[in-house]
Design an enzyme around this catalytic site. Sequence first.
Site, mmCIF file in Angstrom:
data_model
loop_
_atom_site.group_PDB
_atom_site.id
_atom_site.type_symbol
_atom_site.label_atom_id
_atom_site.label_comp_id
_atom_site.label_asym_id
_atom_site.label_seq_id
_atom_site.Cartn_x
_atom_site.Cartn_y
_atom_site.Cartn_z
ATOM 1 N N ARG A 50 0.851 -1.194 0.000
ATOM 2 C CA ARG A 50 0.000 0.000 0.000
ATOM 3 C C ARG A 50 0.885 1.241 0.000
ATOM 4 O O ARG A 50 1.117 1.867 1.037
ATOM 5 C CB ARG A 50 -0.919 -0.005 1.219
ATOM 6 C CG ARG A 50 -1.921 -1.150 1.205
ATOM 7 C CD ARG A 50 -2.831 -1.086 2.418
ATOM 8 N NE ARG A 50 -3.846 -2.129 2.373
ATOM 9 C CZ ARG A 50 -4.800 -2.282 3.293
ATOM 10 N NH1 ARG A 50 -4.849 -1.455 4.326
ATOM 11 N NH2 ARG A 50 -5.682 -3.252 3.190
ATOM 12 N N ASP A 52 2.380 4.939 -0.295
ATOM 13 C CA ASP A 52 1.864 6.242 0.117
ATOM 14 C C ASP A 52 1.785 7.212 -1.060
ATOM 15 O O ASP A 52 2.301 6.949 -2.150
ATOM 16 C CB ASP A 52 2.771 6.848 1.188
ATOM 17 C CG ASP A 52 2.684 6.131 2.518
ATOM 18 O OD1 ASP A 52 1.674 5.458 2.770
ATOM 19 O OD2 ASP A 52 3.646 6.255 3.311
ATOM 20 N N ARG A 197 11.492 4.934 4.120
ATOM 21 C CA ARG A 197 11.851 6.348 3.983
ATOM 22 C C ARG A 197 12.558 6.873 5.230
ATOM 23 O O ARG A 197 13.489 7.676 5.135
ATOM 24 C CB ARG A 197 10.613 7.169 3.661
ATOM 25 C CG ARG A 197 10.079 6.907 2.251
ATOM 26 C CD ARG A 197 8.666 7.427 2.074
ATOM 27 N NE ARG A 197 8.595 8.848 2.325
ATOM 28 C CZ ARG A 197 7.448 9.520 2.473
ATOM 29 N NH1 ARG A 197 6.279 8.872 2.402
ATOM 30 N NH2 ARG A 197 7.454 10.810 2.697
#
Length: 254
Positions: A50, A52, A197
């Site tokens: 999923r 972002d 990230r």
Amino acid sequence: MPTYRAVVEYDGTDFCGLQFQPEVRTVAGELERVLSMLFAAPVKISSAGRTDAGVHASGQVISFHAERAFPEGRLALALNGNLPPDVSVRHAEVAPDGFSARFDALARVYEYRIINRPMPSAFERRFAHHVHRYVDVELARAAAASLVGTHDFVAFCGLAPEHGGTVRTVHSIDIDRSRDRIVLRVVGQGFLHRMVRRTVGTLMEIATGRRDPDDIPAILASRDRKRAGYTAPASGLCLAGVRYPGYDSEHAGR
């Protein structure tokens, strides 16, 4: 009821993520719109990751069920003929019964791209993170070694998951430089929200001399999300592939 799987590529810049949201533009929304039109019935997809808002994919995998069959050799062509230009299907086929893009995945492969030079790149700004300070790749590699293995990664998490814990297994982190381009390739069983990230941001702080090279074990042990580095921009992140028993989306359709 046939089960299908497809390998999807997208430029995530103008999407509010992959997961369907009724009021905004998402990758799942575009795919489900076209699939529902082609199969003349509502179709909902499951995805391997999923991603972002702003995150890209070159090897995302989706699966879905349909009430009727569609000519397998024409499905990718039909989808690409109706999808917007920032989403494409590289490969589509009938999958084994019960196949789930999410739950059957053995590993996910993410790549993070960095432009490392004093001035930014207008050409690559949608697909790379600009770091103007010199990045010591050897320092980043040494620090990354402490992240490989099974750990509680809550300190590297954005939003904690509603269900399940925060322990994850990272199989490998490879960091390569070619002139002013750096690519971090992270392979793991699964990842927490913004984990890749925040990992990149922490490694960049170490590699540019703003953080001690030995900080990683202490950050992991702290379980404190304030201890990790900055969250690197979404623009540099790409879901490059997903691995299943006997199937690897990085190579399917190439």
